[in-house]
Design an enzyme around this catalytic site. Structure first.
Site, PDB file in Angstrom:
ATOM      1  N   CYS A 125    -105.150  -3.735 -51.310  1.00  0.00           N
ATOM      2  CA  CYS A 125    -106.060  -4.836 -51.667  1.00  0.00           C
ATOM      3  C   CYS A 125    -107.119  -4.424 -52.705  1.00  0.00           C
ATOM      4  CB  CYS A 125    -106.717  -5.400 -50.416  1.00  0.00           C
ATOM      5  SG  CYS A 125    -107.339  -4.151 -49.290  1.00  0.00           S
ATOM      6  N   GLN A 152    -115.925  -2.214 -49.040  1.00  0.00           N
ATOM      7  CA  GLN A 152    -114.805  -2.975 -48.485  1.00  0.00           C
ATOM      8  C   GLN A 152    -115.176  -3.705 -47.199  1.00  0.00           C
ATOM      9  OE1 GLN A 152    -111.729   0.330 -50.265  1.00  0.00           O
ATOM     10  NE2 GLN A 152    -110.846  -1.039 -48.764  1.00  0.00           N
ATOM     11  N   LYS A 205    -104.786   5.566 -53.071  1.00  0.00           N
ATOM     12  CA  LYS A 205    -103.919   4.422 -53.405  1.00  0.00           C
ATOM     13  C   LYS A 205    -104.145   3.903 -54.815  1.00  0.00           C
ATOM     14  CE  LYS A 205    -103.282   3.031 -48.613  1.00  0.00           C
ATOM     15  NZ  LYS A 205    -103.739   2.169 -47.527  1.00  0.00           N
ATOM     16  N   HIS A 234    -113.847  -7.796 -50.951  1.00  0.00           N
ATOM     17  CA  HIS A 234    -114.201  -6.434 -51.359  1.00  0.00           C
ATOM     18  C   HIS A 234    -114.982  -6.488 -52.679  1.00  0.00           C
ATOM     19  CE1 HIS A 234    -111.693  -5.046 -48.244  1.00  0.00           C
ATOM     20  NE2 HIS A 234    -110.687  -4.521 -48.913  1.00  0.00           N
TER      21      HIS A 234
HETATM   22  N1  LIG Z   1    -106.618  -7.377 -43.945  1.00  0.00           N
HETATM   23  C1  LIG Z   1    -106.532  -7.170 -45.242  1.00  0.00           C
HETATM   24  O1  LIG Z   1    -107.469  -7.484 -46.010  1.00  0.00           O
HETATM   25  C2  LIG Z   1    -105.283  -6.574 -45.844  1.00  0.00           C
HETATM   26  C3  LIG Z   1    -105.172  -6.519 -47.221  1.00  0.00           C
HETATM   27  C4  LIG Z   1    -104.024  -5.976 -47.804  1.00  0.00           C
HETATM   28  C5  LIG Z   1    -103.027  -5.485 -46.986  1.00  0.00           C
HETATM   29  N2  LIG Z   1    -103.157  -5.535 -45.637  1.00  0.00           N
HETATM   30  C6  LIG Z   1    -102.051  -5.034 -44.830  1.00  0.00           C
HETATM   31  O2  LIG Z   1    -101.416  -6.161 -44.231  1.00  0.00           O
HETATM   32  C7  LIG Z   1    -100.902  -5.808 -42.944  1.00  0.00           C
HETATM   33  C8  LIG Z   1    -101.492  -6.759 -41.912  1.00  0.00           C
HETATM   34  O3  LIG Z   1    -102.899  -6.579 -41.863  1.00  0.00           O
HETATM   35  P1  LIG Z   1    -103.891  -7.540 -41.072  1.00  0.00           P
HETATM   36  O4  LIG Z   1    -105.234  -7.191 -41.560  1.00  0.00           O
HETATM   37  O5  LIG Z   1    -103.430  -8.936 -41.108  1.00  0.00           O
HETATM   38  O6  LIG Z   1    -103.727  -6.975 -39.562  1.00  0.00           O
HETATM   39  P2  LIG Z   1    -104.088  -7.701 -38.184  1.00  0.00           P
HETATM   40  O7  LIG Z   1    -105.107  -8.745 -38.351  1.00  0.00           O
HETATM   41  O8  LIG Z   1    -104.363  -6.587 -37.229  1.00  0.00           O
HETATM   42  O9  LIG Z   1    -102.702  -8.404 -37.775  1.00  0.00           O
HETATM   43  C9  LIG Z   1    -101.584  -7.650 -37.353  1.00  0.00           C
HETATM   44  C10 LIG Z   1    -100.422  -8.578 -37.076  1.00  0.00           C
HETATM   45  O10 LIG Z   1     -99.315  -7.759 -36.638  1.00  0.00           O
HETATM   46  C11 LIG Z   1     -98.795  -8.308 -35.431  1.00  0.00           C
HETATM   47  N3  LIG Z   1     -98.181  -7.293 -34.585  1.00  0.00           N
HETATM   48  C12 LIG Z   1     -98.779  -6.190 -34.019  1.00  0.00           C
HETATM   49  N4  LIG Z   1     -97.880  -5.527 -33.252  1.00  0.00           N
HETATM   50  C13 LIG Z   1     -96.713  -6.206 -33.339  1.00  0.00           C
HETATM   51  C14 LIG Z   1     -95.420  -6.052 -32.769  1.00  0.00           C
HETATM   52  N5  LIG Z   1     -95.132  -5.030 -31.945  1.00  0.00           N
HETATM   53  N6  LIG Z   1     -94.466  -6.964 -33.068  1.00  0.00           N
HETATM   54  C15 LIG Z   1     -94.724  -7.998 -33.871  1.00  0.00           C
HETATM   55  N7  LIG Z   1     -95.930  -8.221 -34.448  1.00  0.00           N
HETATM   56  C16 LIG Z   1     -96.911  -7.326 -34.190  1.00  0.00           C
HETATM   57  C17 LIG Z   1     -99.986  -8.930 -34.763  1.00  0.00           C
HETATM   58  O11 LIG Z   1     -99.534  -9.854 -33.774  1.00  0.00           O
HETATM   59  P3  LIG Z   1    -100.370 -10.103 -32.405  1.00  0.00           P
HETATM   60  O12 LIG Z   1    -101.526 -10.997 -32.795  1.00  0.00           O
HETATM   61  O13 LIG Z   1     -99.384 -10.814 -31.551  1.00  0.00           O
HETATM   62  O14 LIG Z   1    -100.797  -8.781 -31.897  1.00  0.00           O
HETATM   63  C18 LIG Z   1    -100.664  -9.591 -35.948  1.00  0.00           C
HETATM   64  O15 LIG Z   1    -100.021 -10.802 -36.244  1.00  0.00           O
HETATM   65  C19 LIG Z   1    -101.264  -4.332 -42.736  1.00  0.00           C
HETATM   66  O16 LIG Z   1    -100.186  -3.515 -43.135  1.00  0.00           O
HETATM   67  C20 LIG Z   1    -102.443  -4.123 -43.657  1.00  0.00           C
HETATM   68  O17 LIG Z   1    -102.604  -2.793 -44.087  1.00  0.00           O
HETATM   69  C21 LIG Z   1    -104.260  -6.065 -45.058  1.00  0.00           C
END
Ligand SMILES: NC(=O)c1ccc[n+]([C@@H]2O[C@H](COP(=O)([O-])OP(=O)(O)OC[C@H]3O[C@@H](n4cnc5c(N)ncnc54)[C@H](OP(=O)(O)O)[C@@H]3O)[C@@H](O)[C@H]2O)c1
Length: 327
Positions: A125, A152, A205, A234
């Site tokens: 990001c 961030q 990164k 960010h």
């Molecule tokens: N947040 C950001 O700003 C951002 C920016 C760029 C990239 N990313 C990347 O995007 C990805 C998601 O980030 P996020 O911030 O959205 O994380 P998050 O809010 O923690 O969400 C994680 C998601 O994964 C699901 N999950 C966890 N364990 C699982 C399992 N065993 N089977 C199926 N689903 C599962 C969760 O479902 P439950 O709700 O059911 O647990 C939830 O839907 C990560 O790789 C992160 O590095 C994030």
């Protein structure tokens, strides 16, 4: 056509669904998450969608998937998607540097999308926000070296990060679940684990991914990544050393024509990028341009930019890639 969102209940997954609706992407949508979320209902285009538990058969009827889970979970389900010839746009960092996986910012290298073999990766990001801000400046002046300090937002660590800040702002004694220390009324100069040089995973990164996106193996980036008590968006303080002599008026003109950017640069009138202003919209705001006084050659420029990392830094960028694939 069916599009799955994997990790549909997370910070990025929820935003992906909203982006699909806002951009009126056609096709059925399937929402997948863990067993914790099975059966929850969310609204999409005026209809109720039920979250399904991710399993090996989840991809049998899917054409495209938007991935929004952590690396370990992504590595578990990716083979299931590939077995079913699903084309995946993935937000985790699990495949970003793989040779046969294009790493794409549609404003910069959309032509790389067509080189995919089933997976296209969304960049980090903070990297997306910096490169969108710098792309036209790179064309104009030729960037050799960058020094970046990031500020961030907690939502970069997902839903848990948002909950930590909201809870600790009311009661600082509540322990963090997403960070190593209290984040409310504090900041933490660590995002990801450190290597033996003292550089964190997040800090590597921008150079590694920047080189791949810009197809420039000589790019040098020194980065300090800091988590700050901001909910969303960010911010980045950026120094660039260029091949040519820089010029502030030309730099401003670059941002005015840059796709996905808005120029916010009138400091005398208190106009500059701020994270509250970029929250919940797709553009990167860029400003605070000045020739850097630490480089008497006149080849260096300093600037400040902000962008909503859940939108342009993740969900919007992924949906833009999907729309390119669907053209
Ligand atoms: N947040 C950001 O700003 C951002 C920016 C760029 C990239 N990313 C990347 O995007 C990805 C998601 O980030 P996020 O911030 O959205 O994380 P998050 O809010 O923690 O969400 C994680 C998601 O994964 C699901 N999950 C966890 N364990 C699982 C399992 N065993 N089977 C199926 N689903 C599962 C969760 O479902 P439950 O709700 O059911 O647990 C939830 O839907 C990560 O790789 C992160 O590095 C994030």
């Amino acid at each position: 056509m069916k599009i799955a969102i994997v990790g549909a209940t997370g910070a990025v997954g929820q935003q992906m669904l909203q982006c699909l609706e806002e951009r009126n992407v056609e096709g059925e949508v399937k929402l997948l998450a863990s067993s914790r979320s099975k059966g929850k209902v969310v609204s999409y285009k005026g209809k109720d969608l039920v979250i399904e538990e991710l399993c090996e058969d989840s991809f049998n009827d899917v054409d495209y998937a938007l991935g929004a889970t952590e690396n370990d979970i992504t590595k578990m389900w990716m083979p299931w998607a590939q077995k079913n010839h699903v084309v995946v746009v993935d937000n985790s960092s699990a495949y970003r540097l793989d040779k046969d996986v294009p790493l794409v910012i549609p404003e910069i290298n959309p032509e790389d999308i067509q080189k995919h073999h089933g997976i296209i990766a969304n960049p980090n990001c903070a990297t997306i926000i910096a490169l969108v801000a710098l792309n036209e400046l790179k064309k104009e002046f030729g960037i050799k070296r960058m020094i970046v300090s990031t500020y961030q937002a907690v939502s970069g660590a997902g839903v848990k990060g948002i909950h930590d800040l909201e809870a600790q702002a009311k009661d600082p004694s509540i322990p963090s679940t997403a960070f190593p220390y209290q984040i409310a009324y504090n900041l933490i100069p660590q995002i990801g684990d450190f290597d033996d040089q003292g550089i964190s995973k997040e800090e590597w990164k921008m150079q590694n991914e920047g080189r791949k996106i810009w197809h420039d193996e000589n790019l040098l980036v020194s980065c300090t990544c800091v988590r700050v008590p901001i909910l969303r968006s960010h911010s980045e303080s950026i120094f660039i050393e260029c091949e040519k002599e820089v010029d502030v008026a030309k730099a401003r003109a670059c941002i005015e024509k840059a796709a996905g950017c808005q120029l916010k640069d009138d400091p005398q009138n208190k106009i500059y990028p701020m994270p509250l202003d970029t929250t919940n919209q797709d553009d990167v705001f860029v400003g605070r341009f000045r020739k850097d006084i630490a480089d008497p050659s006149g080849h260096s420029l300093s600037l400040f930019c902000c962008g909503d990392q859940i939108r342009k830094g993740a969900a919007t960028n992924a949906v833009q890639i999907l729309q390119e694939l669907l053209k």
